[in-house]
Design a protein around this motif. Structure first.
Motif, PDB file in Angstrom:
ATOM      1  N   LEU A  57       0.799  -1.227   0.000  1.00  0.00           N
ATOM      2  CA  LEU A  57       0.000   0.000   0.000  1.00  0.00           C
ATOM      3  C   LEU A  57       0.833   1.279   0.000  1.00  0.00           C
ATOM      4  CD1 LEU A  57      -2.771  -1.189   2.482  1.00  0.00           C
ATOM      5  CD2 LEU A  57      -2.862  -1.105  -0.022  1.00  0.00           C
ATOM      6  N   ASP A  58       2.140   1.164  -0.260  1.00  0.00           N
ATOM      7  CA  ASP A  58       2.984   2.363  -0.258  1.00  0.00           C
ATOM      8  C   ASP A  58       2.863   3.181  -1.550  1.00  0.00           C
ATOM      9  OD1 ASP A  58       4.525   1.087  -2.200  1.00  0.00           O
ATOM     10  OD2 ASP A  58       6.342   0.963  -0.980  1.00  0.00           O
ATOM     11  N   GLY A  59       2.045   2.704  -2.503  1.00  0.00           N
ATOM     12  CA  GLY A  59       1.819   3.460  -3.734  1.00  0.00           C
ATOM     13  C   GLY A  59       2.667   3.008  -4.909  1.00  0.00           C
ATOM     14  N   THR A  60       3.630   2.137  -4.691  1.00  0.00           N
ATOM     15  CA  THR A  60       4.518   1.692  -5.759  1.00  0.00           C
ATOM     16  C   THR A  60       3.999   0.447  -6.465  1.00  0.00           C
ATOM     17  OG1 THR A  60       6.372   2.522  -4.461  1.00  0.00           O
ATOM     18  CG2 THR A  60       6.914   1.074  -6.272  1.00  0.00           C
ATOM     19  N   VAL A  61       3.382  -0.450  -5.711  1.00  0.00           N
ATOM     20  CA  VAL A  61       2.967  -1.748  -6.236  1.00  0.00           C
ATOM     21  C   VAL A  61       1.642  -1.633  -6.983  1.00  0.00           C
ATOM     22  CG1 VAL A  61       2.319  -4.117  -5.618  1.00  0.00           C
ATOM     23  CG2 VAL A  61       4.185  -2.974  -4.403  1.00  0.00           C
ATOM     24  N   HIS A  62       1.627  -2.121  -8.241  1.00  0.00           N
ATOM     25  CA  HIS A  62       0.405  -2.129  -9.041  1.00  0.00           C
ATOM     26  C   HIS A  62      -0.118  -3.540  -9.271  1.00  0.00           C
ATOM     27  CE1 HIS A  62       2.164   1.845 -10.269  1.00  0.00           C
ATOM     28  NE2 HIS A  62       0.996   2.170  -9.746  1.00  0.00           N
ATOM     29  N   GLU A  63       0.750  -4.544  -9.123  1.00  0.00           N
ATOM     30  CA  GLU A  63       0.313  -5.936  -9.237  1.00  0.00           C
ATOM     31  C   GLU A  63       0.989  -6.757  -8.146  1.00  0.00           C
ATOM     32  OE1 GLU A  63       0.281  -9.817 -12.219  1.00  0.00           O
ATOM     33  OE2 GLU A  63       1.440  -8.054 -12.781  1.00  0.00           O
ATOM     34  N   LEU A  64       0.174  -7.498  -7.433  1.00  0.00           N
ATOM     35  CA  LEU A  64       0.678  -8.410  -6.415  1.00  0.00           C
ATOM     36  C   LEU A  64       0.505  -9.829  -6.954  1.00  0.00           C
ATOM     37  CD1 LEU A  64       1.786  -8.591  -3.492  1.00  0.00           C
ATOM     38  CD2 LEU A  64      -0.558  -9.021  -2.781  1.00  0.00           C
ATOM     39  N   ILE A  65       1.605 -10.551  -7.075  1.00  0.00           N
ATOM     40  CA  ILE A  65       1.576 -11.918  -7.580  1.00  0.00           C
ATOM     41  C   ILE A  65       1.664 -12.855  -6.381  1.00  0.00           C
ATOM     42  CG2 ILE A  65       2.735 -13.635  -9.020  1.00  0.00           C
ATOM     43  CD1 ILE A  65       3.940 -11.152 -10.550  1.00  0.00           C
ATOM     44  N   LEU A  66       0.612 -13.642  -6.172  1.00  0.00           N
ATOM     45  CA  LEU A  66       0.582 -14.578  -5.052  1.00  0.00           C
ATOM     46  C   LEU A  66       1.217 -15.885  -5.499  1.00  0.00           C
ATOM     47  CD1 LEU A  66      -3.011 -13.741  -3.844  1.00  0.00           C
ATOM     48  CD2 LEU A  66      -0.859 -13.002  -2.820  1.00  0.00           C
ATOM     49  N   ALA A  67       2.397 -16.158  -4.985  1.00  0.00           N
ATOM     50  CA  ALA A  67       3.150 -17.356  -5.380  1.00  0.00           C
ATOM     51  C   ALA A  67       3.382 -18.263  -4.175  1.00  0.00           C
ATOM     52  CB  ALA A  67       4.473 -16.958  -6.032  1.00  0.00           C
ATOM     53  N   THR A  68       2.384 -18.320  -3.288  1.00  0.00           N
ATOM     54  CA  THR A  68       2.473 -19.265  -2.180  1.00  0.00           C
ATOM     55  C   THR A  68       2.264 -20.662  -2.746  1.00  0.00           C
ATOM     56  OG1 THR A  68       0.126 -18.959  -1.694  1.00  0.00           O
ATOM     57  CG2 THR A  68       1.701 -17.631  -0.415  1.00  0.00           C
ATOM     58  N   ASN A  69       2.683 -21.667  -2.002  1.00  0.00           N
ATOM     59  CA  ASN A  69       2.589 -23.041  -2.484  1.00  0.00           C
ATOM     60  C   ASN A  69       1.129 -23.492  -2.580  1.00  0.00           C
ATOM     61  OD1 ASN A  69       5.421 -23.608  -2.747  1.00  0.00           O
ATOM     62  ND2 ASN A  69       5.514 -23.568  -0.516  1.00  0.00           N
ATOM     63  N   PHE A  70       0.897 -24.512  -3.393  1.00  0.00           N
ATOM     64  CA  PHE A  70      -0.453 -25.029  -3.592  1.00  0.00           C
ATOM     65  C   PHE A  70      -0.772 -26.131  -2.591  1.00  0.00           C
ATOM     66  CE2 PHE A  70       0.472 -23.122  -7.766  1.00  0.00           C
ATOM     67  CZ  PHE A  70      -0.578 -22.225  -7.805  1.00  0.00           C
TER      68      PHE A  70
END
Length: 194
Positions: free
Chosen positions: A130-143
């Motif tokens: 939420l600092d304003g820099t991130v436009h896409e968060l990729i969730l790469a946690t294990n399945f």
């Protein structure tokens, strides 16, 4: 056995997948055949414990205040990939396919093990997103069940903020034959097809 040998065997047992017999085998091997190797392991481990800590931006391991990946101006700071461990980050890096930044949770939510959102530093992740820099968060946690639960908690926590979130795709491994792939993987591959 001697106290020093017992202590060595017990120390080796703290490694994942190492039981009593494996720990004994390692201890006996090092003492009988490779004392220099044992000393090198001891020295390297002591130095690592003293000098390696968490990156203040992405939480991975580093000797500096901020890791080399976070300092690399060629990385795409608008994309942040969330992984469970530094080993997961390393695996993604070896592909050469991702050029964004990371956040390493250092674990996953696991209520049965007493690990909740506060134990893996989700607040720090949310602050970073939420600092304003991130436009896409990729969730790469294990399945795994825990990885899926962790991804779900992150999605729900950030949903009100309108951040674009994507999840790694699941599917058939390259080079495999359908008849040998488990049914769950085939089902997910069909749903997530493109």
């Amino acid at each position: 056995m001697t106290n020093a040998l017992d202590a060595l065997i017990q120390s080796l047992r703290c490694l994942p997948g190492v039981g009593v017999k494996s720990a004994q085998r390692m201890a006996f091997h090092l003492l009988q055949h490779n004392r220099a190797g044992a000393m090198a392991i001891s020295k390297a481990l002591a130095e690592a414990v003293q000098s390696i800590h968490h990156c203040k931006r992405c939480h991975t391991f580093t000797q500096s205040e901020v890791c080399d990946t976070c300092l690399n101006v060629k990385r795409d700071a608008s994309r942040l990939c969330v992984v469970e461990t530094p080993a997961d980050q390393s695996a993604l890096e070896r592909t050469g396919a991702y050029k964004g930044l990371y956040f390493v949770l250092m674990g996953k939510i696991s209520p049965l093990d007493g690990i909740g959102p506060h134990d893996i530093g989700l607040k720090k992740l949310f602050d970073r997103v939420l600092d304003g820099t991130v436009h896409e968060l990729i969730l790469a946690t294990n399945f795994t069940a825990e990885g899926e639960a962790t991804a779900h908690i992150i999605k729900e926590g950030l949903k009100p903020h309108g951040i674009k979130m994507t999840r790694l795709a699941r599917g058939i491994p390259v080079g495999s034959e359908l008849e040998y792939v488990d049914l769950g993987t085939i089902a997910h591959a069909l749903v997530d097809r493109r």
